[in-house]
Structure formats: C-alpha cells, structure tokens
Design an enzyme around this catalytic site. Structure first.
Site, short mmCIF file in Angstrom:
data_model
loop_
_atom_site.label_atom_id
_atom_site.label_comp_id
_atom_site.label_asym_id
_atom_site.label_seq_id
_atom_site.Cartn_x
_atom_site.Cartn_y
_atom_site.Cartn_z
N HIS A 93 1.09 -1.23 -0.21
CA HIS A 93 0.15 0.07 -0.03
C HIS A 93 0.99 1.43 0.02
O HIS A 93 1.94 1.02 0.53
CB HIS A 93 -0.68 0.28 0.97
CG HIS A 93 -2.25 1.28 0.97
ND1 HIS A 93 -2.24 2.88 1.37
CD2 HIS A 93 -3.00 0.45 0.79
CE1 HIS A 93 -2.70 2.58 1.24
NE2 HIS A 93 -3.97 2.01 1.02
N ASP A 149 -7.79 -5.15 0.47
CA ASP A 149 -8.73 -6.61 -1.13
C ASP A 149 -8.28 -7.22 -1.10
O ASP A 149 -8.43 -8.33 -1.42
CB ASP A 149 -7.89 -5.80 -2.46
CG ASP A 149 -8.54 -4.08 -2.69
OD1 ASP A 149 -7.71 -2.92 -3.00
OD2 ASP A 149 -9.62 -4.21 -2.31
#
Ligand code: SDX
Length: 428
Positions: free
Chosen positions: A317, A374
């Site tokens: 991320h 996700d």
C-alpha cells in the site's frame, strides 16, 4: 513564532536562500507551503506519484500509515464499524457528525425514495453485451445520470449538494445491480423501498421476478441478517480513504467544473485498475491461479523477482507500512463468518499460507508490504454469493459517499484551483 522551512539552492556556485511557511495539521505530517516555489526559484518540485505531496487540506479522513490507523471525521474505523451502520457512516462523512435516530430515519427514507432509475436510463443496459464487465456498465450508467438529471452543474447551496449526494448514493447500487442482472441475462429487479440500503442491494442482485423471494432449495433464506451485516461492514470499510488515486481523479474532474456525476464516474473508472480497487477481483483470480498451498512458495518467489512483473495482489500500500486497519477488521469478520457462511476453505487455506510466508519474508518485511483491504474482501464476498466480476462494483458502492464528500469539500474550499501539475521536459 510560526514554523518555517529554509531551502538553500546551490546552483552554479551561487547560493540562494528561500523561506517558506510550514502549514499546521491537526493530525499527521505538517506541510511546507511551496505554492510560490516555482515563481521564486524557476524550479519545479519532482514527486512522481505524489508520494510526499499534499494536493489539498481536508477534514474528512485521516490515515496514519506507520500505526495502521484510519479515522473518518476523527472516529477510528474499528470502533465505528463495530457500532454503526453504513448509512450512519455516510451521514457522518457528509455532515461531520453521526446522525440522531430521527436524522438517520429521514436520511434512510430519502435514499430509499431515490433508489429508482429514470425509465429511459434502463435502456442503457440492453446496449451492452451480456459479457460486459459490470464496471464498464456502471461507469456508463453513472455518466448517463448527468443526462437524465441534468441539474447540479452549478451547485449554489447546501440543499443542492445534499440532493446530488443522496441521488448518487441511492442510485449507484441500483445501477450496479442492474448491470449485473443484465450480464447474467435475467430481468432487472426494481428496488424495494421496504428494505434497508444493504438488504435492498442484495435483493436486487438475487430476487426472482414478481418479488417472490423464496427460500433456496436447501431451505436457506435468500438473504439472511448475517449477510446483510457483513456486506454493510464492507461498504463502511470502503467508504473513504483520503487522497487515493480515484479520489484524486474525482477532485481533478471537480477542478475543471465538470458535472458531479461525471466526476464520480471518472472515479469509478480510476478505481477499476488492478493496482487500486480492481485488486479485490484480482486477488481471487490469483488465489485460483495459485491453486494449491503447495504452489504458494513458487508464486512468492515470482513476486520477489525484480524481473518478473508478477505482484502479490492484495499486498502492499502506498500509505500503510503496517497492517491496513480495514484488513484487520475483515480478517476478524472472515473468522466470524467461517461458522455461519460457506467461506471457501480451499482459497482461505492458500490465502493464509501466502500471508504467513509473506509476513515472515525479508523481501516483504523490508518493503513494509502487508495485506491490504483487498486481500480479504474477495473471500467474504464470494461467501456472500457476490460474483467476482462484481467485487469492484461493491467497492464503488461503498466509496461513492467518500468521493462525493471529497468533491463537496473541494468545491467549498476557497483555495481550490484547477489541477494542473507540471513536468520535467526531457524531449528535444
Ligand atoms: C487500494 O491509496 C489508497 O488508499 C488505495 C486504497 C483505497 O482504499 O482507496 O487503499 C485501495 O488500492 C489498495 C491497494 C490495492 N492494490 C493491490 O493490492 C495491488 C498490489 N499492490 C501493489 O501494486 C502496490 O503495493 C501498490 C500499488 C498498492 C502500492 O505501490 P507503491 O506505493 O507505488 O509501491 P511501489 O510500487 O513503489 O513498491 C515498492 C516496492 C517495490 O520493490 P522495489 O522496487 O523497492 O524493489 O515494493 C514492491 C515493489 O516491487 N511491491 C511489491 C508489491 N507491492 C509493492 N512486490 C510484490 N508484490 C506486491 N504486491
């Protein structure tokens, strides 16, 4: 005494000193105000991907990447989703405070009455081939809202902002459900205003025509409260996330004065990418491709190989260099649902093996690569019988309120300007 930044340029043996204000923050990093840097120095700043650039100031969402902390309007995400529904989270983002019981009731009713689409808009779905990806149809459907509801181009007051926000939050689940129903060749199921926001979405996805929503052959209720709560939590976890790629696109489109509906449909398009919201669909595809626990090592090796473009979907991320707090909530939810919903234990086994290896492997540790939101959504959505090609559409439904809140904040910010970054020219 205000904090200052002094930049000394040493070019062609000429030293020149420049002083800049430091902008305060209520949480997280402050910022050096470089708005006059180019006019002062004739130099650009270079920051590919805006890794260290604040494009705006905002009061909506705060992320602490080191701690793995996420707050909506100051409320920590874990506590917020454990006590409040997605509609309460929407109200909080839009109004900077949680709703009273009465405010929530009115908000809920306002959305239910706006969940229907213009009859003419329904024709758009038939224009798409059955195998069209729902994200393409969803993006086109939301763009076409600007043709059917052409007001709100120049919003003058809060009443219009509210109307625009309610319309998009209420209609996007219907557009998404219709896109799915068309893709499987079944009749569109109209919203049912007797149902809550999240139950209504599942109803439009699953119900049989004439609303005779019966129990399934194995006696299961077509929609059970556990599924509604799980999906409602997933919507809340996706509601907003500071200046991510799709929100940056929404703000950029807002900066040109384009219609708010096309700003949101631009966000939908940006979110579709597998580096962003499209990762949730890619995670499941990747778990199926890996196929067994025995193959995990091989794919971890590929993910670490700089010459191999393979990446571990659902890992890493830009901001979180720790566990994504939303991933923590989803991991807990996954464990809770294991007993009640048919979670795919085979995929979970592969996912757990990936997580165990990656979290102890030097390559991932050194780069602070942790599971993100996700990585876990796909297994839960599969258990909620949401088809894989609808995963990113689920992300869109959750994120719509965040895009609209950020759009309104941009429009109301008197420091806002048209988005127009520069470049370092390397051509002839
Ligand atoms: C979302 O921004 C947001 O807030 C987004 C989001 C939201 O709510 O809006 O949180 C939603 O988009 C979550 C992210 C979903 N995407 C994925 O899961 C796709 C896989 N992840 C990567 O593509 C990547 O991690 C990104 C795009 C998420 C972040 O990329 P960055 O910050 O630009 O990091 P990078 O590409 O510069 O990588 C740094 C290093 C590189 O290695 P080196 O060149 O230093 O040797 O880490 C490696 C990368 O190769 N790396 C990975 C990896 N992610 C980064 N290596 C293997 N697998 C990965 N997934």
């Amino acid at each position: 005494m205000k904090d200052k930044a002094t930049i000394i340029l040493d070019i062609d043996n000429q030293k020149q000193e420049y002083n800049y204000d430091i902008l305060d923050s209520t949480r997280g990093p402050k910022a050096v105000d470089l708005r006059t840097f180019y006019s002062d120095t004739g130099l650009f700043t270079y920051d590919v991907g805006f890794t260290a650039t604040a494009a705006c100031s905002s009061r909506v969402t705060y992320i602490d990447g080191k701690k793995g902390e996420l707050r909506y309007r100051g409320y920590e995400i874990e506590k917020l989703v454990s006590k409040h529904s997605y509609l309460e989270v929407c109200f909080l983002l839009l109004n900077e405070k949680l709703p009273t019981k009465e405010q929530l009731m009115h908000f809920d009713i306002e959305l239910r009455h706006r969940s229907f689409l213009h009859e003419g808009l329904k024709n758009i779905f038939g224009a798409f081939p059955d195998n069209a990806h729902p994200m393409a149809t969803l993006s086109a459907g939301v763009t076409s809202l600007a043709s059917f509801y052409f007001d709100h181009l120049d919003i003058k007051d809060d009443i219009e902002y509210k109307e625009m926000a309610y319309r998009l939050i209420a209609k996007i689940p219907t557009v998404a459900a219709f896109a799915y129903r068309h893709s499987i060749g079944t009749p569109l199921i109209e919203p049912d205003i007797n149902l809550s926001f999240t139950e209504n979405f599942l109803f439009m996805m699953r119900a049989y025509p004439h609303n005779n929503l019966k129990v399934t052959a194995d006696g299961q209720e077509q929609i059970n409260p556990i599924e509604i709560k799980a999906l409602d939590t997933i919507f809340s976890l996706h509601a907003d996330h500071e200046q991510n790629a799709s929100t940056t696109v929404v703000r950029s489109v807002a900066s040109t004065g384009a219609h708010p509906y096309v700003a949101v449909s631009s966000g939908i398009n940006a979110l579709w990418g597998r580096a962003h919201g499209g990762a949730n669909e890619s995670v499941i595809a990747q778990l199926n491709m890996i196929g067994s626990v025995e193959n995990v090592e091989k794919y971890i090796k590929k993910a670490k190989d700089p010459n191999d473009e393979f990446r571990l979907m659902g890992f890493g991320h830009r901001v979180y260099k720790n566990f994504d707090p939303r991933a923590r909530v989803l991991k807990k939810l996954q464990d809770e649902l294991k007993q009640t919903l048919k979670l795919d234990s085979h995929l979970m086994e592969i996912a757990n093996k990936i997580e165990a290896i990656a979290l102890s492997d030097e390559y991932f540790i050194k780069r602070n690569l942790y599971p993100n939101i996700d990585f876990y959504t796909g297994i839960i959505l599969t258990a909620l019988r949401i088809p894989k090609q609808m995963f990113t559409a689920i992300f869109v439904i959750g994120r719509t309120v965040g895009w609209i809140t950020q759009y309104i904040e941009f429009k109301k910010d008197n420091q806002s300007k048209i988005a127009r970054p520069r470049q370092v020219y390397k051509g002839k």
